[in-house]
Design a protein around this motif. Structure first.
Motif, PDB file in Angstrom:
ATOM      1  N   GLU A 170     -22.074  -9.155  38.844  1.00 31.54           N
ATOM      2  CA  GLU A 170     -20.953 -10.069  38.616  1.00 31.54           C
ATOM      3  C   GLU A 170     -19.887  -9.825  39.678  1.00 31.54           C
ATOM      4  O   GLU A 170     -19.637  -8.679  40.081  1.00 31.54           O
ATOM      5  CB  GLU A 170     -20.343  -9.839  37.227  1.00 31.54           C
ATOM      6  CG  GLU A 170     -21.269 -10.148  36.068  1.00 31.54           C
ATOM      7  CD  GLU A 170     -21.281 -11.627  35.693  1.00 31.54           C
ATOM      8  OE1 GLU A 170     -20.678 -12.433  36.442  1.00 31.54           O
ATOM      9  OE2 GLU A 170     -21.885 -11.963  34.662  1.00 31.54           O
ATOM     10  N   HIS A 171     -19.236 -10.902  40.118  1.00 29.41           N
ATOM     11  CA  HIS A 171     -18.188 -10.803  41.130  1.00 29.41           C
ATOM     12  C   HIS A 171     -16.864 -11.295  40.565  1.00 29.41           C
ATOM     13  O   HIS A 171     -16.812 -12.332  39.905  1.00 29.41           O
ATOM     14  CB  HIS A 171     -18.553 -11.638  42.365  1.00 29.41           C
ATOM     15  CG  HIS A 171     -19.920 -11.357  42.892  1.00 29.41           C
ATOM     16  ND1 HIS A 171     -20.206 -10.236  43.647  1.00 29.41           N
ATOM     17  CD2 HIS A 171     -21.087 -12.030  42.770  1.00 29.41           C
ATOM     18  CE1 HIS A 171     -21.494 -10.249  43.964  1.00 29.41           C
ATOM     19  NE2 HIS A 171     -22.039 -11.326  43.441  1.00 29.41           N
ATOM     20  N   THR A 172     -15.800 -10.547  40.805  1.00 27.08           N
ATOM     21  CA  THR A 172     -14.453 -10.992  40.447  1.00 27.08           C
ATOM     22  C   THR A 172     -13.596 -10.928  41.707  1.00 27.08           C
ATOM     23  O   THR A 172     -14.043 -10.456  42.760  1.00 27.08           O
ATOM     24  CB  THR A 172     -13.835 -10.103  39.350  1.00 27.08           C
ATOM     25  OG1 THR A 172     -13.489  -8.827  39.921  1.00 27.08           O
ATOM     26  CG2 THR A 172     -14.789  -9.891  38.190  1.00 27.08           C
ATOM     27  N   GLU A 173     -12.351 -11.386  41.588  1.00 24.87           N
ATOM     28  CA  GLU A 173     -11.447 -11.355  42.738  1.00 24.87           C
ATOM     29  C   GLU A 173     -11.156  -9.932  43.169  1.00 24.87           C
ATOM     30  O   GLU A 173     -10.974  -9.644  44.355  1.00 24.87           O
ATOM     31  CB  GLU A 173     -10.139 -12.071  42.367  1.00 24.87           C
ATOM     32  CG  GLU A 173      -9.207 -12.321  43.532  1.00 24.87           C
ATOM     33  CD  GLU A 173      -9.735 -13.355  44.514  1.00 24.87           C
ATOM     34  OE1 GLU A 173      -9.341 -13.295  45.694  1.00 24.87           O
ATOM     35  OE2 GLU A 173     -10.548 -14.207  44.117  1.00 24.87           O
TER      36      GLU A 173
END
Length: 517
Positions: free
Chosen positions: A315-318
């Motif tokens: 998962e990628h977040t800011e």
């Protein structure tokens, strides 16, 4: 370990795949119109000083001003400013000799940006990080020119040898050689690849880099900021420069011009390796032939499956990247702790590969399967450090926290590689929800009522097979279709179409021409 470089040239740019033992570990894209690559040198104009950040914004020709922090100024910033101004003013046919250049005193580490760059001068800068998202490039004034065996840094006379060369005798030998052949006003860092090399090879590499510095000086003459002064080598040659060693056994290129350039470059830096370069012209796409396309599709999704049945969720977040490890159906013994260790070790190897492959930077948090024994946690951390040893980006692996999380930091040099392996569902538009049959029935009936009230007769309603079954269930008297017939006193024919998505429906007249609503 066998290393292969597969190079796919296309009109929009070049794709470069690095394989280690047939496994894809790095994927690079070099666009035809790419600019502001790491290592490029620009003549920039200081536009704004920000004392609160102790930084400056510099115009290098990008749509957003580039960022230069005081810590990236280099101790020799005043020398660089002086060199920049002298080079701009010096005529091209009568350039000054760099060996006789008078070096200015070093700046202090705790100084202020406005003390060094007062007057907003033009300055020679190097791209430290490519533009990422809405940010402009990150700059550095610590100019360095990398070769295959050495790196030169102007304005100092320091000689340093890579710590990865473990033999003290070899380190001393290389230091003596470089001190003897080094020109004045150049510092030299001896790279790991120099181990075992003789004086002639080191001297040739050093001479090429000094010639590049003279070219920079020549290009600065009469230049007007902002201007590109020197481009870093192409991605292909820079990778060969940094990676080429005895483990490389194949370089395959599908473009004749690129093949010739690559072969010429190999001939120059490692003549004994020139036979590993080959031209591919086999009809099918080169990435398909070497199984790269299949590996890309398998590796870039949200879920990454491992051979044992375990899998990763990426998962990628800011702010950071999160990787969750799941055991799936893997079981190597009846011992839960041993199962967890084996799964975690397998996942760690794949995580290290994923970081290189996707070029993930910043903070990465890996949630491994919980283990109770401290020895097993230590084994996992040591294994992760080992798997990441081949990663060229600067990185650090922290011990597993009491919550069972491993934190990894990795140098972010450019935007991460994202290859979309999924498409938005045409039925739900990515929401994961669709209208219920009752709501869809109401929507169809509203449209049906409108058409019948506007003198349309002999209507044909076409729907998805599941909706067709819903509208016709109950037979001749109790189905929705017959309810409408009784209500509107007009016949309505219902058809099914396998190509429709769940909530799709259309009305047709008796000539089977669609009625647009």
């Amino acid at each position: 370990m066998n290393k292969e470089l597969i190079i796919n040239a296309a009109p929009q740019g070049v794709e470069i795949a690095l394989l280690e033992d047939k496994k894809l570990v790095e994927l690079h894209h070099e666009k035809t119109d790419a600019s502001f690559a790491v290592g490029d040198l620009y003549l920039g104009k200081v536009k704004k000083l920000i004392p609160g950040l102790n930084a400056a914004f510099v115009d290098v020709g990008f749509e957003k001003d580039a960022f230069l922090h005081y810590t990236d100024l280099s101790p020799y910033a005043r020398s660089l400013l002086k060199f920049t101004q002298q080079s701009i003013q010096s005529p091209r046919d009568n350039e000054f000799e760099f060996g006789s250049f008078s070096v200015e005193p070093e700046i202090v580490k705790t100084g202020k940006i406005n003390e060094v760059l007062s007057g907003k001068p033009n300055i020679l800068v190097q791209i430290l990080k490519e533009p990422i998202a809405a940010k402009g490039p990150r700059l550095s004034c610590e100019i360095s020119l990398p070769g295959r065996f050495v790196v030169i840094t102007p304005f100092n006379d320091i000689v340093a040898v890579s710590r990865k060369i473990h033999s003290s005798d070899e380190r001393k030998r290389l230091q003596k050689i470089v001190e003897a052949i080094k020109p004045k006003n150049f510092g030299v860092i001896v790279r790991t690849a120099a181990e075992g090399k003789n004086t002639a090879e080191l001297h040739e590499d050093l001479t090429d880099l000094v010639a590049t510095w003279k070219l920079i000086q020549h290009n600065l003459s009469g230049a007007v900021a902002p201007a590109k002064i020197l481009s870093e080598q192409t991605k292909t040659t820079s990778m060969l420069r940094d990676l080429l060693n005895e483990d490389f056994n194949k370089i395959v290129v599908n473009d004749k011009n690129l093949f010739s350039d690559t072969k010429a470059y190999i001939q120059r830096i490692a003549a004994d390796k020139v036979d590993i370069v080959s031209y591919y012209n086999n009809g099918s796409p080169i990435f398909d032939h070497f199984g790269i396309t299949k590996q890309v599709k398998a590796a870039f999704g949200k879920t990454v499956n491992l051979p044992s049945g375990a899998y990763l969720i990426v998962e990628h977040t800011e702010a950071l990247h999160v990787i969750d490890v799941n055991s799936g159906y893997k079981s190597v013994s009846n011992n839960q702790e041993q199962n967890a260790l084996e799964t975690n070790l397998e996942a760690a190897e794949e995580i290290a590969r994923q970081l290189r492959l996707r070029d993930l930077g910043g903070i990465i948090v890996a949630d491994f399967i919980d283990m109770k024994l401290p020895d097993n946690k230590r084994k996992l951390v040591e294994a992760m450090e080992g798997f990441m040893r081949t990663d060229r980006a600067k990185h650090a692996v922290l011990p597993i926290s009491k919550f069972g999380l491993m934190q990894i930091t990795r140098q972010r040099m450019k935007p991460e590689i994202t290859i979309n392996t999924q498409e938005i569902c045409p039925t739900c538009n990515g929401t994961g929800k669709i209208s219920s049959a009752l709501i869809l029935e109401d929507e169809i009936e509203k449209n049906l009522s409108y058409l019948l009230n506007h003198q349309h007769k002999d209507l044909i309603l076409t729907v998805h097979p599941i909706m067709y079954a819903y509208l016709t269930k109950g037979g001749w008297f109790f189905s929705k279709k017959w309810k409408w017939r009784r209500k509107y006193k007009k016949p309505i024919k219902v058809k099914e179409n396998n190509n429709y998505h769940m909530t799709e429906f259309h009305f047709f007249d008796k000539q089977e021409e669609e009625i647009k609503l």
